[in-house]
Design an enzyme around this catalytic site. Structure first.
Site, mmCIF file in Angstrom:
data_model
loop_
_atom_site.group_PDB
_atom_site.id
_atom_site.type_symbol
_atom_site.label_atom_id
_atom_site.label_comp_id
_atom_site.label_asym_id
_atom_site.label_seq_id
_atom_site.Cartn_x
_atom_site.Cartn_y
_atom_site.Cartn_z
ATOM 1 N N ARG A 102 -12.863 -4.765 -6.846
ATOM 2 C CA ARG A 102 -12.546 -5.455 -5.791
ATOM 3 C C ARG A 102 -13.713 -5.783 -4.874
ATOM 4 O O ARG A 102 -14.475 -4.728 -4.685
ATOM 5 C CB ARG A 102 -11.366 -4.543 -4.971
ATOM 6 N N ASP A 125 2.287 -5.637 8.050
ATOM 7 C CA ASP A 125 1.045 -4.754 8.037
ATOM 8 C C ASP A 125 -0.064 -5.671 7.931
ATOM 9 O O ASP A 125 -0.215 -6.322 6.866
ATOM 10 C CB ASP A 125 1.210 -3.840 6.981
ATOM 11 N N TYR A 145 -10.723 -0.246 11.135
ATOM 12 C CA TYR A 145 -11.891 0.459 10.327
ATOM 13 C C TYR A 145 -12.177 -0.435 8.933
ATOM 14 O O TYR A 145 -13.472 -0.246 8.597
ATOM 15 C CB TYR A 145 -11.827 1.825 9.739
ATOM 16 N N LYS A 146 -11.511 -1.706 8.748
ATOM 17 C CA LYS A 146 -11.968 -2.610 7.932
ATOM 18 C C LYS A 146 -12.787 -3.826 8.477
ATOM 19 O O LYS A 146 -13.716 -3.573 8.789
ATOM 20 C CB LYS A 146 -10.608 -2.924 7.228
ATOM 21 N N PHE A 202 0.693 -1.234 0.075
ATOM 22 C CA PHE A 202 -0.123 0.159 0.027
ATOM 23 C C PHE A 202 0.970 1.238 0.051
ATOM 24 O O PHE A 202 1.914 1.236 0.641
ATOM 25 C CB PHE A 202 -0.831 -0.136 1.381
#
Length: 398
Positions: A369, A195, A220-221, A126
């Site tokens: 996605r 990560d 938050y995922k 990312f």
């Protein structure tokens, strides 16, 4: 189509996690973007109202002690710990993922043997991780070496200080070999930083059992903590006494209220704290974690794989031939909890899907996605999404 719909209904009926869906605020939309922002647990607004009206509104400053605000970062860290396979006392919640990546990378450099000057970084990472690692390298006089995760063992050497890797690739959903790569990093005498943003809450991580040194992740995922909810930092117990944070804030001081000019770090994972905790988002996250009570991560993983298998089967059955191809590995050992489909006109296709009530997201230039959050996504959702995708593709091809 009727056969797949009937199978979806049967799978949902047999699904032991299906009742958890009722714990979330959802509508008729098929929500397949929980790998970007998880759904809202129903009870969180009431908890926040209590925080606002009583803890802040009535108790005010007293809430740092009486409502447990001061100890929230460690307390919530201990609730995340079993989800990522960590014993208590090793995770502290606070700051953003980016800030925690900086802490972890610089601390890893300081933990590594002297004389090493290279930081290996996941070449497909990312972007923020790469930006932060590059800045940390400039500040510490180290050199960044981008490398594909599979090629890490061959790139390790006596100059390697630290390695920063993503557990799951955010574009393709590829699951990287955390146990094997961590072992290779250790065999080379370096420090492994992982990560976990796209794996925590979707599949077993096993931080302790696999000997990970440092790890970071967002909440938050798949953890459903809310937009911008605080991230977390894992510091393995064996490293805590030597963990040297590049951001030694007052709340990580051994005696924070002494207000002394010299810094003495606290014991344990508290060293990962920096400034005053973001209490409102912190306590929203804590309440959100209630949905995990009694839920085993192994059951979540089993459903995740079944969902993504079924979705891919439906796409293969419904979609016009040649219009989409999967970028997500077929092998379960190499798959996270999302499906990435390559599509030439991905932007308009995703917009059309959202208009039809199927919400995924786009990664430019050509990736559709779809994230599958097992706590609230069902097999009927997967079938409906594949059917809608096929309709959109057929229409755009006409």
């Amino acid at each position: 189509m009727s056969d797949l719909r009937e199978r979806a209904q049967a799978l949902d009926t047999a699904d032991g996690l299906a009742p958890l869906r009722d714990l979330f605020t959802l509508d008729d939309t098929v929500y397949l973007d929980g790998n970007s922002l998880g759904a809202l647990p129903r009870h969180v607004p009431a908890r926040l109202q209590e925080v606002l009206t009583r803890e802040w509104g009535e108790l005010r400053i007293r809430s740092w002690d009486e409502s447990g605000w001061w100890t929230a970062p460690e307390r919530i860290g201990d609730r995340i710990a079993p989800i990522v396979g960590a014993a208590p006392g090793q995770i502290v919640v606070g700051d953003s993922t980016s800030v925690n990546v900086f802490k972890a990378v610089v601390a890893a450099i300081r933990l590594a043997p002297q004389g090493r000057d290279e930081i290996l970084v996941d070449a497909s990472t990312f972007p923020t991780d790469g930006y932060i690692a590059t800045s940390a390298a400039r500040m510490t006089g180290h050199r960044i070496v981008p490398v594909a995760p599979a090629d890490v063992p061959g790139a390790l050497g006596p100059r390697t200080a630290a390695v920063l890797l993503n557990h799951v690739d955010y574009r393709s959903g590829r699951l990287h070999d955390l146990p094997g790569l961590t072992a290779a990093v250790h065999a080379a005498g370096a420090i492994a930083v992982w990560d976990l943003c796209h794996s925590a809450g979707a599949l077993p991580v096993g931080l302790d059992v696999h000997g990970v040194d440092l790890a970071v992740g967002c909440t938050y995922k798949y953890l459903n903590g809310g937009p911008g909810s605080p991230a977390y930092l894992y510091v393995a117990e064996r490293h805590q006494a030597a963990f040297d944070s590049p951001l030694p804030g007052w709340t990580s001081h051994a005696d924070p209220f002494a207000m002394t000019p010299g810094y003495t770090p606290a014991d344990g994972a508290v060293r990962g704290r920096v400034g005053t905790p973001d209490i409102l988002s912190m306590l929203a996250l804590e309440a959100s974690l209630d949905v995990w009570d009694g839920v085993g991560i192994e059951a979540v993983r089993a459903k995740s794989l079944a969902l993504t298998d079924f979705f891919l089967e439906c796409v293969d059955a419904y979609a016009p031939e040649g219009r989409v191809t999967s970028a997500t590995p077929a092998a379960h050992t190499e798959r996270g909890s999302q499906v990435a489909l390559r599509c030439e006109d991905a932007g308009p296709v995703m917009s059309a899907l959202i208009a039809r009530g199927v919400v995924g997201d786009l990664r430019r230039p050509d990736v559709l996605r779809f994230g599958f959050t097992p706590l609230y996504v069902g097999f009927a959702d997967a079938e409906r999404a594949a059917r809608a995708l096929a309709d959109v593709l057929a229409g755009s091809a006409a």
